[in-house]
Design an enzyme around this catalytic site. Structure first.
Site, PDB file in Angstrom:
ATOM      1  N   THR A 169       2.140   0.643  -5.088  1.00  0.00           N
ATOM      2  CA  THR A 169       1.370  -0.468  -4.514  1.00  0.00           C
ATOM      3  C   THR A 169       1.486  -1.715  -5.379  1.00  0.00           C
ATOM      4  O   THR A 169       1.759  -2.813  -4.889  1.00  0.00           O
ATOM      5  CB  THR A 169      -0.104  -0.061  -4.376  1.00  0.00           C
ATOM      6  OG1 THR A 169      -0.203   1.017  -3.450  1.00  0.00           O
ATOM      7  CG2 THR A 169      -0.956  -1.228  -3.894  1.00  0.00           C
ATOM      8  N   ALA A 215       0.842  -1.198   0.000  1.00  0.00           N
ATOM      9  CA  ALA A 215       0.000   0.000   0.000  1.00  0.00           C
ATOM     10  C   ALA A 215       0.868   1.235   0.000  1.00  0.00           C
ATOM     11  O   ALA A 215       1.873   1.303   0.708  1.00  0.00           O
ATOM     12  CB  ALA A 215      -0.922   0.012   1.224  1.00  0.00           C
ATOM     13  N   CYS A 216       0.484   2.201  -0.828  1.00  0.00           N
ATOM     14  CA  CYS A 216       1.097   3.525  -0.813  1.00  0.00           C
ATOM     15  C   CYS A 216      -0.027   4.544  -0.726  1.00  0.00           C
ATOM     16  O   CYS A 216      -1.186   4.203  -0.993  1.00  0.00           O
ATOM     17  CB  CYS A 216       1.979   3.754  -2.038  1.00  0.00           C
ATOM     18  SG  CYS A 216       1.147   3.480  -3.614  1.00  0.00           S
ATOM     19  N   PRO A 217       0.242   5.778  -0.353  1.00  0.00           N
ATOM     20  CA  PRO A 217      -0.841   6.708  -0.035  1.00  0.00           C
ATOM     21  C   PRO A 217      -1.873   6.912  -1.131  1.00  0.00           C
ATOM     22  O   PRO A 217      -3.048   7.003  -0.847  1.00  0.00           O
ATOM     23  CB  PRO A 217      -0.096   8.008   0.287  1.00  0.00           C
ATOM     24  CG  PRO A 217       1.196   7.534   0.850  1.00  0.00           C
ATOM     25  CD  PRO A 217       1.551   6.326   0.034  1.00  0.00           C
ATOM     26  N   THR A 218      -1.444   7.007  -2.392  1.00  0.00           N
ATOM     27  CA  THR A 218      -2.435   7.182  -3.450  1.00  0.00           C
ATOM     28  C   THR A 218      -2.800   5.871  -4.101  1.00  0.00           C
ATOM     29  O   THR A 218      -3.896   5.713  -4.618  1.00  0.00           O
ATOM     30  CB  THR A 218      -1.914   8.182  -4.499  1.00  0.00           C
ATOM     31  OG1 THR A 218      -1.670   9.417  -3.843  1.00  0.00           O
ATOM     32  CG2 THR A 218      -2.920   8.410  -5.595  1.00  0.00           C
TER      33      THR A 218
END
Length: 712
Positions: free
Chosen positions: A199, A191-194
């Site tokens: 991801t 998972a990455c923020p956007t």
């Protein structure tokens, strides 16, 4: 659905500039010129803001600057094959293949899925080679459409998502009379923020590494194109879990008790084999770190356990999160104040004798306008008219922005510890810290107290009837009461007494050796960078300005020169030895030049908060050097602030500059040596969005971090 990329969005073998910012702006211009964004500058600004958090360069000469932006009207890809290459922060050198991934702020799932498919294709050597061999923009468009048109599977992605015999179920294999050895089983979350690029690239890299190691791996991609939770049976059978995340893991409690290895998505992309090896080792280690929660058992493993960050690393991540959100306030507020001095003169912040209880800046903003310009003829060091009013506006805006420094620092430190429940108590304790005089140091301590208070209260198992009130009423109320109460009742008075004592001590030193006084003032100005000790020295200097000449003006010059050293020294160090600093710190170093020249000591706070034991003593050494030279030379300054913008109010400018250069060099040399000996080079291996990695440690937080869409 319209195409993501067209030939108009492709440039081949082009020189788009020597720096990544120039490349991003040119690609953003292609998107805007194609009618897919309302403005190139807005899109480029969002992409570069994301770039400042962590570099987007990837191994193999690839870069994927990307962002969600309100300026984007249609999800788009702009591609450049660069000649010459440009450095985007990858460990193996500059990039020649650059994709700008531009997604609307509220992008639909279909387009986000296609953007994610491109990101996954970039880990395939054959696709990358084809991009380098493409003869025309149309060839590039065809290649991209080929990889995005099927659309990737979303949610839980098994190692079999890339067809390979190594990960097909055993039942599909020919029947054998010999019993095959049981395959190791792992699960992972990326998972990455956007959730557009890293991801899915991390998921595919881990999948390929597991396949090569003969391990069954099932990956849950918590991205923008959707996420399907792992089958509980798959989680139950897994020997260990890999978290390749830059934000919090949704529903983390599902993995409670499992051995865990955790890092940012950048590491999963660059070193997937290492993460798989560590996960297998953690599965075999009874003392390995485990996901906290029911049944965690060995959750409190020693720091040496596989994948567990040590206490110092955790604290550093909390501080980095707070500092990263505070930096825009430092830059905006500090530069606005500097502009205020430049336009309005050095007296713009002084009390206006015609308006009781108000400075020239505030009184002019409230009582005048561009159609009714202020007048203050005959006041030395004060510009009236148009320039004066413009300086007043800049000063008031800058002071307002500076008022958020400590609350933002404390609020987002608490956010890093407790996620959203920590924001309110963190901001409040930061404001209380300013009110009681605890300053920057109080913000650090108060933010940690608020974060742990909110985290503790969030862990309470309340009855169903009141559980809905827990995040919106109970946590903010009780955590604020605890943290701010401690700051106001226990910490406020000792700090106030300490400040008073420091002032009395300084007043007693006025008649002693000028060099000794300069050293002491220099040490104080660099000790806490805008905190109570720094402010004590500054107040001591400014209270003597009314004398008009003599020792008080020397003290003012000493304090200002020493206070300019920390940002300048850190900027010089990042320039001389950039590999000692993260990409974000190197960007901060560029901004620190102007902040230091403007006498904004807070420009060094990002470095001091991240590595206080090396940075602060080094800055104190540089400040003491500058303070001693200025005091011994008798330089006089009649302005309370402004840095290089108030040289006109100074006697002895040349010696002031000599002292400033000497202290900057000493401080930069000291911090560079300290980091070279005691620290590791982080410029090439910093985790993706390292400051956000702490969110994954929060208890009971499943929602993405506020503001996360600005980054991937």
């Amino acid at each position: 659905m319209s195409a993501l990329i067209t030939p108009e969005l492709v440039v081949l073998d082009a020189d788009l500039g020597s720096e990544k910012a120039a490349v991003v702006r040119r690609l953003a211009g292609l998107v805007a010129d194609a009618g897919r964004a309302t403005g190139a500058e807005a899109l480029a600004g969002d992409a570069l803001a994301r770039e400042a958090q962590a570099a987007t360069g990837l191994p193999g000469g690839i870069a994927i600057p990307h962002c969600r932006s309100a300026a984007v009207t249609q999800a788009s890809l702009a591609f450049a094959r660069l000649d010459p290459r440009v450095d985007f922060g990858a460990a193996d050198g500059p990039a020649d293949l650059v994709f700008l991934i531009a997604a609307p702020a509220a992008g639909d799932a279909d387009h986000l899925t296609l953007l994610s498919a491109l990101a996954r294709a970039l880990v395939r050597p054959d696709f990358v080679a084809a991009l380098r061999a493409a003869a025309t923009p149309a060839d590039v468009v065809a290649l991209v459409e080929e990889v995005v048109s099927p659309g990737p599977a979303t949610g839980a992605t098994a190692a079999t998502s890339t067809p390979a015999p190594a990960t097909t179920p055993a039942a599909a294999a020919p029947v054998s009379t010999e019993k095959a050895p049981a395959r190791r089983r792992l699960v992972a979350v990326t998972a990455c923020p956007t959730g557009i690029a890293h991801t899915y690239m991390a998921a595919d890299k881990l999948t390929a590494a597991a396949q090569a190691a003969g391990v069954d791996l099932v990956v849950e991609t918590q991205g923008s194109s959707g996420a399907t939770p792992l089958d509980p049976a798959v989680v139950r059978d897994a020997e260990a879990v890999v978290f390749a995340v830059d934000v919090g893991v949704r529903d983390r409690d599902r993995f409670a008790g499992k051995p865990v290895v955790q890092a940012g998505t950048k590491r999963a992309i660059n070193d997937p084999d290492g993460m798989i090896r560590e996960a297998l080792a953690a599965a075999d280690d009874p003392n390995a770190r485990r996901v906290p929660g029911a049944g965690a058992g060995a959750g409190e493993a020693p720091a040496s356990a596989a994948g567990k960050p040590g206490t110092a690393t955790e604290i550093r991540r909390w501080l980095l999160t707070g500092v990263s959100y505070m930096i825009p306030f430092v830059a905006a507020g500090g530069l606005l104040i500097a502009l205020g001095f430049l336009f309005g003169g050095y007296q713009i912040v002084n009390p206006n004798p015609d308006v009781e209880g108000s400075s020239y800046a505030l009184s002019w903003v409230l009582n005048n306008s561009f159609f009714d310009l202020p007048t203050a003829s005959g006041v030395e060091g004060l510009n009236d008219g148009f320039l004066g009013y413009l300086g007043a506006v800049c000063t008031v805006l800058g002071q307002a922005a500076f008022g958020f420094l400590v609350p933002a620092l404390a609020g987002y430190i608490a956010f890093a510890i407790a996620d959203r429940p920590g924001i309110v108590p963190g901001f409040v304790v930061g404001a209380v810290s300013v009110s009681v005089g605890a300053g920057f140091i109080g913000g650090l301590v108060g933010g940690i107290i608020a974060g742990f208070a909110a985290r503790w209260i969030a862990s309470w198992k309340l009855p169903t009837g009141v559980r809905g009130l827990q995040p919106v009423v109970i946590i903010p109320l009780l955590a604020t009461l605890i943290s701010s109460g401690i700051m106001a009742v226990l910490l406020g008075r000792p700090l106030a007494a300490a400040l008073e004592g420091l002032g009395n001590w300084l007043n007693g030193l006025t008649g002693t050796s000028a060099v000794l006084l300069g050293i002491i003032l220099g040490l104080m100005m660099c000790f806490d960078l805008g905190g109570p000790v720094n402010k004590a020295a500054y107040v001591f200097a400014t209270t003597g300005l009314a004398a008009g000449s003599g020792a008080p003006l020397v003290i003012m010059a000493t304090v200002m020169a020493a206070g300019m050293v920390p940002p300048l020294a850190m900027a010089l160090s990042t320039l001389v030895r950039p590999r000692l600093y993260t990409p974000a710190e190197r960007d901060n170093g560029k901004a620190a030049w102007l902040l230091g020249l403007s006498f904004i000591s807070e420009g060094a706070i990002p470095f001091a908060a991240a590595d206080p034991l090396r940075v602060i003593p080094s800055m104190m050494l540089g400040g003491a050097t500058t303070g001693a030279i200025v005091a011994a030379s008798g330089v006089e300054l009649r302005a309370p602030h402004g840095g290089i913008f108030v040289f006109f109010a100074m006697n002895g400018v040349l010696m002031f500059l000599v002292a400033l250069v000497a202290g900057t060099v000493v401080g930069a040399l000291a911090v560079t040596v300290a980091k070279s000996i005691g620290g590791k080079k982080t410029g090439t291996d910093v985790p993706e969005d390292a400051v956000d990695l702490a969110h994954a440690h929060t208890a009971g937080a499943s929602a993405p971090a506020p503001g996360a869409p600005a980054r991937v």
